[in-house]
Design a protein around this motif. Sequence first.
Motif, PDB file in Angstrom:
ATOM      1  N   GLY A  91     106.155  71.258   8.058  1.00  0.00           N
ATOM      2  CA  GLY A  91     105.811  70.242   9.045  1.00  0.00           C
ATOM      3  C   GLY A  91     106.990  69.732   9.860  1.00  0.00           C
ATOM      4  O   GLY A  91     106.858  68.777  10.612  1.00  0.00           O
ATOM      5  N   TRP A  92     108.145  70.357   9.731  1.00  0.00           N
ATOM      6  CA  TRP A  92     109.328  69.936  10.487  1.00  0.00           C
ATOM      7  C   TRP A  92     109.383  70.601  11.855  1.00  0.00           C
ATOM      8  O   TRP A  92     109.977  70.084  12.778  1.00  0.00           O
ATOM      9  CB  TRP A  92     110.609  70.262   9.714  1.00  0.00           C
ATOM     10  CG  TRP A  92     110.630  69.625   8.369  1.00  0.00           C
ATOM     11  CD1 TRP A  92     110.694  68.279   8.106  1.00  0.00           C
ATOM     12  CD2 TRP A  92     110.556  70.270   7.119  1.00  0.00           C
ATOM     13  NE1 TRP A  92     110.668  68.066   6.742  1.00  0.00           N
ATOM     14  CE2 TRP A  92     110.580  69.272   6.122  1.00  0.00           C
ATOM     15  CE3 TRP A  92     110.471  71.605   6.727  1.00  0.00           C
ATOM     16  CZ2 TRP A  92     110.537  69.573   4.768  1.00  0.00           C
ATOM     17  CZ3 TRP A  92     110.425  71.898   5.380  1.00  0.00           C
ATOM     18  CH2 TRP A  92     110.451  70.884   4.420  1.00  0.00           C
ATOM     19  N   LEU A  93     108.760  71.732  11.966  1.00  0.00           N
ATOM     20  CA  LEU A  93     108.774  72.520  13.199  1.00  0.00           C
ATOM     21  C   LEU A  93     107.332  72.688  13.662  1.00  0.00           C
ATOM     22  O   LEU A  93     106.458  73.059  12.865  1.00  0.00           O
ATOM     23  CB  LEU A  93     109.413  73.891  12.906  1.00  0.00           C
ATOM     24  CG  LEU A  93     109.658  74.855  14.037  1.00  0.00           C
ATOM     25  CD1 LEU A  93     110.616  74.259  15.073  1.00  0.00           C
ATOM     26  CD2 LEU A  93     110.229  76.164  13.494  1.00  0.00           C
ATOM     27  N   ALA A  94     107.082  72.398  14.934  1.00  0.00           N
ATOM     28  CA  ALA A  94     105.722  72.520  15.474  1.00  0.00           C
ATOM     29  C   ALA A  94     105.217  73.953  15.325  1.00  0.00           C
ATOM     30  O   ALA A  94     105.979  74.910  15.472  1.00  0.00           O
ATOM     31  CB  ALA A  94     105.712  72.117  16.948  1.00  0.00           C
ATOM     32  N   LYS A  95     103.956  74.105  15.019  1.00  0.00           N
ATOM     33  CA  LYS A  95     103.372  75.449  14.839  1.00  0.00           C
ATOM     34  C   LYS A  95     103.488  76.289  16.106  1.00  0.00           C
ATOM     35  O   LYS A  95     103.583  77.504  16.039  1.00  0.00           O
ATOM     36  CB  LYS A  95     101.920  75.335  14.398  1.00  0.00           C
ATOM     37  CG  LYS A  95     101.771  74.669  13.045  1.00  0.00           C
ATOM     38  CD  LYS A  95     100.962  75.494  12.112  1.00  0.00           C
ATOM     39  CE  LYS A  95     100.725  74.775  10.807  1.00  0.00           C
ATOM     40  NZ  LYS A  95     101.692  75.106   9.784  1.00  0.00           N
ATOM     41  N   GLU A  96     103.486  75.650  17.256  1.00  0.00           N
ATOM     42  CA  GLU A  96     103.597  76.363  18.527  1.00  0.00           C
ATOM     43  C   GLU A  96     104.994  76.200  19.136  1.00  0.00           C
ATOM     44  O   GLU A  96     105.130  76.034  20.347  1.00  0.00           O
ATOM     45  CB  GLU A  96     102.518  75.873  19.497  1.00  0.00           C
ATOM     46  CG  GLU A  96     101.108  76.190  19.044  1.00  0.00           C
ATOM     47  CD  GLU A  96     100.880  77.678  18.778  1.00  0.00           C
ATOM     48  OE1 GLU A  96     101.349  78.515  19.569  1.00  0.00           O
ATOM     49  OE2 GLU A  96     100.244  77.993  17.752  1.00  0.00           O
ATOM     50  N   TYR A  97     106.015  76.254  18.301  1.00  0.00           N
ATOM     51  CA  TYR A  97     107.391  76.105  18.778  1.00  0.00           C
ATOM     52  C   TYR A  97     107.762  77.235  19.736  1.00  0.00           C
ATOM     53  O   TYR A  97     107.129  78.291  19.743  1.00  0.00           O
ATOM     54  CB  TYR A  97     108.376  76.074  17.597  1.00  0.00           C
ATOM     55  CG  TYR A  97     108.475  77.373  16.833  1.00  0.00           C
ATOM     56  CD1 TYR A  97     109.377  78.365  17.215  1.00  0.00           C
ATOM     57  CD2 TYR A  97     107.661  77.621  15.723  1.00  0.00           C
ATOM     58  CE1 TYR A  97     109.459  79.557  16.520  1.00  0.00           C
ATOM     59  CE2 TYR A  97     107.745  78.801  15.031  1.00  0.00           C
ATOM     60  CZ  TYR A  97     108.649  79.773  15.433  1.00  0.00           C
ATOM     61  OH  TYR A  97     108.727  80.951  14.750  1.00  0.00           O
ATOM     62  N   LYS A  98     108.786  76.988  20.534  1.00  0.00           N
ATOM     63  CA  LYS A  98     109.357  78.009  21.415  1.00  0.00           C
ATOM     64  C   LYS A  98     110.729  78.373  20.889  1.00  0.00           C
ATOM     65  O   LYS A  98     111.515  77.504  20.511  1.00  0.00           O
ATOM     66  CB  LYS A  98     109.479  77.497  22.848  1.00  0.00           C
ATOM     67  CG  LYS A  98     108.156  77.282  23.527  1.00  0.00           C
ATOM     68  CD  LYS A  98     108.355  76.834  24.951  1.00  0.00           C
ATOM     69  CE  LYS A  98     107.026  76.580  25.621  1.00  0.00           C
ATOM     70  NZ  LYS A  98     107.209  76.129  27.010  1.00  0.00           N
ATOM     71  N   LEU A  99     111.009  79.647  20.868  1.00  0.00           N
ATOM     72  CA  LEU A  99     112.287  80.166  20.401  1.00  0.00           C
ATOM     73  C   LEU A  99     113.094  80.616  21.606  1.00  0.00           C
ATOM     74  O   LEU A  99     112.574  81.299  22.493  1.00  0.00           O
ATOM     75  CB  LEU A  99     112.029  81.342  19.453  1.00  0.00           C
ATOM     76  CG  LEU A  99     113.221  82.010  18.805  1.00  0.00           C
ATOM     77  CD1 LEU A  99     113.923  81.041  17.861  1.00  0.00           C
ATOM     78  CD2 LEU A  99     112.765  83.242  18.041  1.00  0.00           C
ATOM     79  N   CYS A 100     114.362  80.214  21.639  1.00  0.00           N
ATOM     80  CA  CYS A 100     115.221  80.629  22.746  1.00  0.00           C
ATOM     81  C   CYS A 100     116.653  80.728  22.261  1.00  0.00           C
ATOM     82  O   CYS A 100     116.983  80.302  21.161  1.00  0.00           O
ATOM     83  CB  CYS A 100     115.111  79.652  23.915  1.00  0.00           C
ATOM     84  SG  CYS A 100     115.740  78.012  23.545  1.00  0.00           S
TER      85      CYS A 100
END
Length: 129
Positions: A91-100
């Motif tokens: 739950g620390w990182l949004a399920k729909e995170y963006k990676l860059c």
Amino acid sequence: MQQACKALVQSIQRYHVNHTNYGDIGYNFLIGGDEFVYEGRGWLKVGAHTKNYNTISYGIAFIGNYETKDRPTEQQMEQLVLLLRNGTDGGWLAKEYKLCGASQLKGTISPGKYLMEQLRLLPHFSERL
């Protein structure tokens, strides 16, 4: 190899503490050439890795020079995927995170062209932020 990676992480921490006044290592996590994940600030503390993005992102550094000589191993990339899954599951990182990569956010060559090639293959990678 693991001793060398541990020594590099400690060196990065000393630099961040003594020369940048971050008070601690700036990255949230580091992935070594020994294929271990090293915890810097972890999930619960704001990093000091990318100016203007620290409060809305996590900094994950790969130890090495991925611009000219090092290529990320399959195991390193698997460790990254597992770390990101840990973040979403916890739950620390949004399920729909963006990676860059950092080079998309500021004038730097980091993370290097060879690592960027591999990051672009991951499902959450985003060219546009």
